[in-house]
Design an enzyme around this catalytic site. Structure first.
Site, mmCIF file in Angstrom:
data_model
loop_
_atom_site.group_PDB
_atom_site.id
_atom_site.type_symbol
_atom_site.label_atom_id
_atom_site.label_comp_id
_atom_site.label_asym_id
_atom_site.label_seq_id
_atom_site.Cartn_x
_atom_site.Cartn_y
_atom_site.Cartn_z
ATOM 1 N N ASP A 122 -11.270 -8.235 -1.509
ATOM 2 C CA ASP A 122 -10.960 -7.495 -2.475
ATOM 3 C C ASP A 122 -10.451 -6.151 -2.049
ATOM 4 O O ASP A 122 -10.834 -6.028 -0.673
ATOM 5 C CB ASP A 122 -11.745 -7.252 -3.523
ATOM 6 C CG ASP A 122 -12.001 -8.214 -4.511
ATOM 7 O OD1 ASP A 122 -11.519 -9.176 -4.648
ATOM 8 O OD2 ASP A 122 -13.212 -8.190 -5.238
ATOM 9 N N MET A 166 -15.146 0.436 -14.078
ATOM 10 C CA MET A 166 -13.865 0.497 -14.325
ATOM 11 C C MET A 166 -13.416 1.249 -15.637
ATOM 12 O O MET A 166 -12.493 0.614 -16.143
ATOM 13 C CB MET A 166 -13.055 -0.931 -14.285
ATOM 14 C CG MET A 166 -13.513 -1.912 -12.936
ATOM 15 S SD MET A 166 -12.986 -3.435 -13.054
ATOM 16 C CE MET A 166 -14.402 -4.363 -13.993
ATOM 17 N N GLY A 197 -16.254 -7.099 -3.653
ATOM 18 C CA GLY A 197 -17.025 -5.868 -3.810
ATOM 19 C C GLY A 197 -18.150 -5.859 -4.925
ATOM 20 O O GLY A 197 -17.600 -6.597 -6.079
ATOM 21 N N THR A 214 -24.643 -5.048 -6.837
ATOM 22 C CA THR A 214 -23.620 -4.487 -8.088
ATOM 23 C C THR A 214 -23.872 -2.961 -7.982
ATOM 24 O O THR A 214 -24.545 -2.295 -7.444
ATOM 25 C CB THR A 214 -23.684 -5.202 -9.133
ATOM 26 O OG1 THR A 214 -22.720 -4.937 -10.003
ATOM 27 C CG2 THR A 214 -24.961 -4.711 -10.003
ATOM 28 N N VAL A 219 -20.918 -10.034 -11.479
ATOM 29 C CA VAL A 219 -20.915 -8.866 -12.341
ATOM 30 C C VAL A 219 -19.494 -8.360 -12.540
ATOM 31 O O VAL A 219 -18.920 -7.567 -11.620
ATOM 32 C CB VAL A 219 -21.816 -7.972 -11.885
ATOM 33 C CG1 VAL A 219 -22.164 -6.886 -12.941
ATOM 34 C CG2 VAL A 219 -23.188 -8.555 -11.734
ATOM 35 N N ALA A 255 -26.924 11.796 45.368
ATOM 36 C CA ALA A 255 -27.957 10.587 44.500
ATOM 37 C C ALA A 255 -26.856 10.296 43.302
ATOM 38 O O ALA A 255 -27.157 9.026 42.910
ATOM 39 C CB ALA A 255 -29.153 11.470 43.912
ATOM 40 N N LYS A 280 -7.877 -6.788 -6.702
ATOM 41 C CA LYS A 280 -7.276 -6.032 -7.760
ATOM 42 C C LYS A 280 -8.158 -4.923 -7.897
ATOM 43 O O LYS A 280 -9.355 -4.440 -7.609
ATOM 44 C CB LYS A 280 -7.537 -6.796 -8.839
ATOM 45 C CG LYS A 280 -6.851 -8.361 -8.760
ATOM 46 C CD LYS A 280 -7.190 -9.106 -9.984
ATOM 47 C CE LYS A 280 -8.546 -9.659 -10.102
ATOM 48 N NZ LYS A 280 -8.830 -10.821 -9.193
ATOM 49 N N ALA A 290 -21.228 13.799 54.407
ATOM 50 C CA ALA A 290 -22.496 13.280 54.791
ATOM 51 C C ALA A 290 -23.211 12.441 53.579
ATOM 52 O O ALA A 290 -22.524 12.800 52.383
ATOM 53 C CB ALA A 290 -23.566 14.455 54.961
#
Length: 477
Positions: free
Chosen positions: A250, A385, A303, A333, A308, A23, A272, A45
């Site tokens: 970025d 940052m 990103g 953001t 912003v 099968a 950066k 078979a």
């Protein structure tokens, strides 16, 4: 589990050996016959359905047990017996002859996997789990079967039949892309869904006759990529990523987001990060102008959000000064995403009635900030940052009246699988960050709401914290 390279194989008229006559073999053989393969079945078979196919001349039956010479002339072999030793012998003999082998339900022995498929005429969608989770692949296939209209087959056939005419009318690749975008967003798919095939063909012919062969005007889209989780992209951003000729991205745009873009676009990293610049802003302007003025569609992928702390305004001013059409697609953001994924509401009726977005990535910018207002209570500071300037942040805020026991949370790699949340109080902010080796990208959230990360966290691991206790109101939240 190895990564697999997907292929669609032309088996028309080519010999495929299937070892096994039960099968499981029958299911494989049906698909192979549909692909036009010349199927040879080796087994002592056959189940009745396969015996009927053999009697009708639709397959060749080799009675007996597997022998390596059965592989003569085979392009592909499928081992579908319930005997592990036989399946292994088939795989080893195929490997010795450099013939691809699929051993049913045995990932280790297989050199090729048969995916779950959705078929709409000449259009096929294949789903593979590399053999490790076939039930998941099957579940996804069933889901897509309900979502993909049957008329996609007719649409694929129409485009395939017209391929030569399209290339003759529009030899330029960009012109063909614009034409396909118009056709696929125009009336043709809807007419086919309604079964109006003659009207759909006429609409297609009209569109092709009116196709613009002139060189396109270049344009630029500033697209916010969000914090990293590709599920946070807007639908508009996803569409533009699949239309772009050139993508300027970025460094902090996640690989998962990049993977959603059109594969044959030109990718240029211009990102950066704190502490260094790989491409100066003026050079980014020059690259955008160079490609847009050459008639290309440029996506400037940033990103977070372009407006912003992304210098998106400067880039639009440059484009406007040179007469380049542009659009802006906002992204989520970092402050919104990091707060949400860390379980920190940026505003809260009891703790913070306002939120301020601040960047403090270098001494010059830190010296110009309005620290007296930033030190006010009942507000949230989201500092972008700022990992390298945490000593300055602490000193300025405490000097201007912010309480030393004000809670903070540093969210590193917010929204990504590797997200970490580090918490503590303002008095120990830089020492805690250094103790946990917090690195960029990381966002600082400072204010009473930051303590809620301990009770409201839902994504990833619970917050890491210095020995200082969690404020009482956060435990009771």
């Amino acid at each position: 589990m190895p990564a697999l390279f997907p292929l669609f194989v032309d088996l028309q008229g080519r010999t495929v050996l299937v070892v096994g006559g039960g099968a499981v073999a029958r299911r494989k053989i049906t698909a192979l016959l549909d692909a036009g393969a010349r199927v040879v079945v080796g087994a002592p078979a056959l189940v009745p359905e396969l015996a009927e196919l053999a009697d009708a001349g639709r397959l060749v039956h080799r009675a007996g047990r597997f022998a390596p010479e059965w592989l003569d002339d085979a392009w592909l072999v499928v081992a579908a017996t319930d005997e592990p030793d036989t399946n292994r012998a088939v795989a080893e003999a195929a490997g010795a002859r450099r013939i691809w082998a699929n051993v049913v339900d045995d990932v280790e022995l297989s050199t090729v996997q048969v995916p779950a498929r959705i078929e709409r005429g000449p259009l096929q969608i294949a789903i593979s789990s590399s053999g490790g989770a076939p039930m998941l692949a099957r579940h996804l296939r069933e889901t897509l079967e309900t979502q993909l209209d049957e008329s996609l087959g007719a649409l694929a056939q129409l485009l395939a039949d017209a391929r030569g005419r399209i290339r003759a009318r529009l030899p330029d690749l960009q012109a063909r892309r614009r034409f396909f975008d118009r056709v696929l967003s125009g009336p043709v798919p809807g007419l086919l869904r309604r079964g109006a095939e003659s009207e759909a063909l006429q609409a297609f012919d009209d569109a092709l006759a009116q196709a613009d062969t002139a060189r396109p005007a270049g344009r630029v889209a500033l697209v916010g990529a969000g914090p990293g989780d590709p599920g946070l992209l807007t639908l508009r951003a996803l569409r533009l990523l699949n239309e772009a000729d050139v993508i300027l991205h970025d460094r902090l745009v996640s690989p998962e987001v990049i993977a959603l873009a059109r594969r044959d676009a030109e990718f240029i990293e211009v990102g950066k990060q704190a502490g260094g610049h790989s491409v100066h802003q003026q050079r980014i302007h020059e690259i955008m102008l160079e490609h847009a003025q050459a008639g290309r569609f440029v996506v400037r992928l940033k990103g977070g959000d372009s407006f912003v702390f992304g210098r998106g305004g400067e880039e639009l001013e440059c484009l406007q000064a040179h007469g380049i059409p542009f659009e802006v697609v906002p992204g989520i953001t970092a402050a919104l995403a990091c707060g949400a994924y860390a379980g920190i509401p940026l505003t809260h009726r009891e703790h913070a009635q306002s939120v301020r977005f601040v960047t403090a990535h270098c001494k010059d910018s830190a010296d110009t900030l309005d620290w007296s207002n930033f030190a006010a209570e009942r507000q949230t500071l989201a500092v972008y940052m700022g990992v390298a300037g945490l000593d300055t942040v602490r000193a300025q805020l405490i000097a201007h009246g912010r309480a030393p026991d004000t809670p903070f949370a540093l969210v590193e790699n917010g929204s990504r699988p590797e997200q970490r949340v580090v918490s503590g109080t303002l008095a120990d902010l830089p020492e805690t960050a250094r103790a946990f080796q917090v690195k960029s990208p990381a966002l600082l959230i400072l204010g009473e709401v930051a303590a809620l990360a301990h009770t409201l966290h839902w994504f990833g691991a619970p917050p890491l914290q210095a020995p200082a206790a969690v404020p009482e109101y956060a435990r009771a939240a």
